[in-house]
Design a protein around this motif. Structure first.
Motif, PDB file in Angstrom:
ATOM      1  N   THR A 111     -33.593  17.612 -13.187  1.00  9.04           N
ATOM      2  CA  THR A 111     -34.963  17.125 -13.046  1.00  9.04           C
ATOM      3  C   THR A 111     -34.923  15.726 -12.456  1.00  9.04           C
ATOM      4  O   THR A 111     -34.006  14.943 -12.748  1.00  9.04           O
ATOM      5  CB  THR A 111     -35.710  17.090 -14.391  1.00  9.04           C
ATOM      6  N   ILE A 112     -35.914  15.387 -11.615  1.00  3.53           N
ATOM      7  CA  ILE A 112     -35.994  14.089 -10.962  1.00  3.53           C
ATOM      8  C   ILE A 112     -37.372  13.505 -11.224  1.00  3.53           C
ATOM      9  O   ILE A 112     -38.392  14.190 -11.097  1.00  3.53           O
ATOM     10  CB  ILE A 112     -35.761  14.213  -9.442  1.00  3.53           C
ATOM     11  N   SER A 113     -37.412  12.246 -11.609  1.00  7.74           N
ATOM     12  CA  SER A 113     -38.679  11.570 -11.852  1.00  7.74           C
ATOM     13  C   SER A 113     -38.621  10.171 -11.259  1.00  7.74           C
ATOM     14  O   SER A 113     -37.546   9.654 -10.949  1.00  7.74           O
ATOM     15  CB  SER A 113     -38.985  11.490 -13.352  1.00  7.74           C
ATOM     16  N   GLY A 114     -39.797   9.556 -11.098  1.00  5.72           N
ATOM     17  CA  GLY A 114     -39.846   8.229 -10.493  1.00  5.72           C
ATOM     18  C   GLY A 114     -40.238   8.357  -9.044  1.00  5.72           C
ATOM     19  O   GLY A 114     -41.162   9.090  -8.683  1.00  5.72           O
ATOM     20  N   ARG A 115     -39.519   7.694  -8.138  1.00  4.85           N
ATOM     21  CA  ARG A 115     -39.821   7.769  -6.711  1.00  4.85           C
ATOM     22  C   ARG A 115     -39.578   9.163  -6.172  1.00  4.85           C
ATOM     23  O   ARG A 115     -38.664   9.860  -6.591  1.00  4.85           O
ATOM     24  CB  ARG A 115     -38.940   6.771  -5.942  1.00  4.85           C
ATOM     25  N   ALA A 116     -40.354   9.577  -5.218  1.00  4.51           N
ATOM     26  CA  ALA A 116     -40.125  10.862  -4.560  1.00  4.51           C
ATOM     27  C   ALA A 116     -38.830  10.798  -3.769  1.00  4.51           C
ATOM     28  O   ALA A 116     -38.454   9.755  -3.235  1.00  4.51           O
ATOM     29  CB  ALA A 116     -41.278  11.189  -3.624  1.00  4.51           C
ATOM     30  N   SER A 117     -38.130  11.926  -3.692  1.00  3.77           N
ATOM     31  CA  SER A 117     -36.892  11.954  -2.918  1.00  3.77           C
ATOM     32  C   SER A 117     -37.208  11.880  -1.429  1.00  3.77           C
ATOM     33  O   SER A 117     -38.279  12.261  -0.974  1.00  3.77           O
ATOM     34  CB  SER A 117     -36.110  13.231  -3.228  1.00  3.77           C
ATOM     35  N   THR A 118     -36.258  11.382  -0.657  1.00  2.00           N
ATOM     36  CA  THR A 118     -36.431  11.276   0.796  1.00  2.00           C
ATOM     37  C   THR A 118     -35.701  12.401   1.478  1.00  2.00           C
ATOM     38  O   THR A 118     -34.768  12.993   0.916  1.00  2.00           O
ATOM     39  CB  THR A 118     -35.871   9.937   1.307  1.00  2.00           C
ATOM     40  N   ARG A 119     -36.103  12.727   2.697  1.00  2.00           N
ATOM     41  CA  ARG A 119     -35.386  13.755   3.452  1.00  2.00           C
ATOM     42  C   ARG A 119     -34.075  13.184   3.978  1.00  2.00           C
ATOM     43  O   ARG A 119     -33.964  12.006   4.275  1.00  2.00           O
ATOM     44  CB  ARG A 119     -36.242  14.266   4.613  1.00  2.00           C
ATOM     45  N   GLU A 120     -33.072  14.054   4.091  1.00  4.77           N
ATOM     46  CA  GLU A 120     -31.758  13.610   4.509  1.00  4.77           C
ATOM     47  C   GLU A 120     -31.839  12.941   5.879  1.00  4.77           C
ATOM     48  O   GLU A 120     -32.493  13.443   6.793  1.00  4.77           O
ATOM     49  CB  GLU A 120     -30.800  14.803   4.568  1.00  4.77           C
ATOM     50  N   GLY A 121     -31.204  11.820   5.988  1.00  8.92           N
ATOM     51  CA  GLY A 121     -31.182  11.096   7.243  1.00  8.92           C
ATOM     52  C   GLY A 121     -32.279  10.069   7.379  1.00  8.92           C
ATOM     53  O   GLY A 121     -32.327   9.339   8.361  1.00  8.92           O
ATOM     54  N   SER A 122     -33.192  10.011   6.432  1.00 12.06           N
ATOM     55  CA  SER A 122     -34.258   9.030   6.498  1.00 12.06           C
ATOM     56  C   SER A 122     -34.229   8.160   5.269  1.00 12.06           C
ATOM     57  O   SER A 122     -33.622   8.505   4.268  1.00 12.06           O
ATOM     58  CB  SER A 122     -35.626   9.727   6.618  1.00 12.06           C
ATOM     59  N   ARG A 123     -34.921   7.011   5.321  1.00 13.02           N
ATOM     60  CA  ARG A 123     -34.998   6.105   4.187  1.00 13.02           C
ATOM     61  C   ARG A 123     -36.455   5.708   4.003  1.00 13.02           C
ATOM     62  O   ARG A 123     -37.183   5.479   4.986  1.00 13.02           O
ATOM     63  CB  ARG A 123     -34.148   4.844   4.424  1.00 13.02           C
TER      64      ARG A 123
END
Length: 326
Positions: free
Chosen positions: A245-257
């Motif tokens: 499970t992941i919480s907090g900031r949304a994950s980014t797409r690979e290769g981007s920041r």
């Protein structure tokens, strides 16, 4: 010789099977936990071991006595303490009178000591007792003749938390004296505190026989880590990670920041169960800026539920396969 031995022990009630092909040993001086929910076959097993009913097939011995040999089992039961899940008492008499009667039948070398720990109101009729007081009286009666083997069905049922802990401490002390316990329960926290080995029963069949330590090692670890910033997709999709499970900031797409827009401590928290080796996990974690990391042993409940979940067999095979690959 084992204190208890069963070999393909089966008990049927007409077309319904209570237990089927149970085979296990309980060694002298150990606390053996017998786990399963209500209706799994725990009480049927105990009633058969105590000789209250005859097996349909298979065999069992208690302190060397065949459970179908009435005379031999009667002799063996003089060295057995029995604590049923629902103690049945003559409610018209006092607890003191019941202890005197039980002591006259089986002996009494420990009631004074036991009453210091478990203190039912002896001078009141048992019919006036609470559920906890009934259980404390039953505990004293089970131990007062100093048996070599205790067969117990849900022994802490009805006890308040303090008395439960008193009872578990007493069991640990008795084990040190060499007493053997067959401990039927569905309360996994207490099983973990006192048991050396456990058998898990499901729908009348034994589905697991293991040490508590082995079961816990198969459950893996619970990991919770907080990292600075966002995460790329698939950042924790590594072998051995489950139930992420992941919480907090949304994950980014690979290769981007994703920009923190001035908040350099914005963070993402990831939680998962991990069943792999530590070194690969720690190597993976080194690539992140960690703000927090906790690794804890998963509870015994996680293992137990694998045997009762609809996908239990698949889950167990997956975890065992990953463990063997490490």
């Amino acid at each position: 010789m084992p204190a208890i031995n069963t070999d393909d022990l089966t008990k049927s009630y007409g077309d319904v099977r209570g237990i089927e092909d149970l085979s296990f040993d309980v060694e002298e001086g150990e606390v053996f936990g017998f786990l399963g929910p209500n209706g799994a076959g725990k009480t049927t097993t105990i009633r058969t071991l105590m000789g209250f009913q005859s097996p349909t097939s298979g065999s069992a011995t208690v302190l060397g006595a065949d459970v179908t040999d009435v005379d031999a089992l009667r002799e063996a039961r003089s060295r057995v303490g029995y604590l049923p899940s629902e103690p049945g008492f003559d409610e018209r008499v006092t607890g003191r009178r019941l202890l005197e009667y039980h002591g006259a039948l089986r002996g009494d070398s420990r009631s004074d000591e036991l009453l210091e720990l478990f203190d039912p109101p002896l001078d009141r009729p048992v019919g006036d007792y609470s559920r906890g007081n009934r259980q404390m009286l039953a505990i004293v009666m089970a131990f007062m003749h100093d048996p070599d083997l205790l067969i117990m069905d849900e022994p802490t049922s009805g006890l308040d938390p303090l008395k439960q802990e008193t009872f578990l401490e007493f069991v640990r002390a008795e084990r040190e004296r060499g007493t053997t316990f067959f401990f039927s329960s569905h309360v996994l926290s207490e099983v973990r505190k006192v048991c050396d080995r456990v058998g898990i029963i499901r729908e009348g069949r034994l589905v697991e026989l293991s040490t508590v330590e082995s079961l816990l090692s198969r459950s893996g670890k619970r990991v919770r880590t907080t990292v600075t910033g966002g995460l790329e997709d698939g950042a924790f999709e590594i072998p051995g990670v489950h139930d992420r499970t992941i919480s907090g900031r949304a994950s980014t797409r690979e290769g981007s920041r994703e920009s923190t827009r001035g908040d350099e401590r914005a963070s993402t928290t990831v939680s998962f169960t991990y069943t792999g080796a530590y070194d690969p996990l720690l190597d993976h974690l080194r690539q992140f800026d960690l703000q927090d990391l906790s690794i804890e042993e998963a509870p015994l409940e996680d293992v137990f539920m694998r045997f009762y979940d609809a996908e239990a067999d698949e889950a167990v095979e997956r975890v065992e396969g990953e463990t063997e690959d490490v």
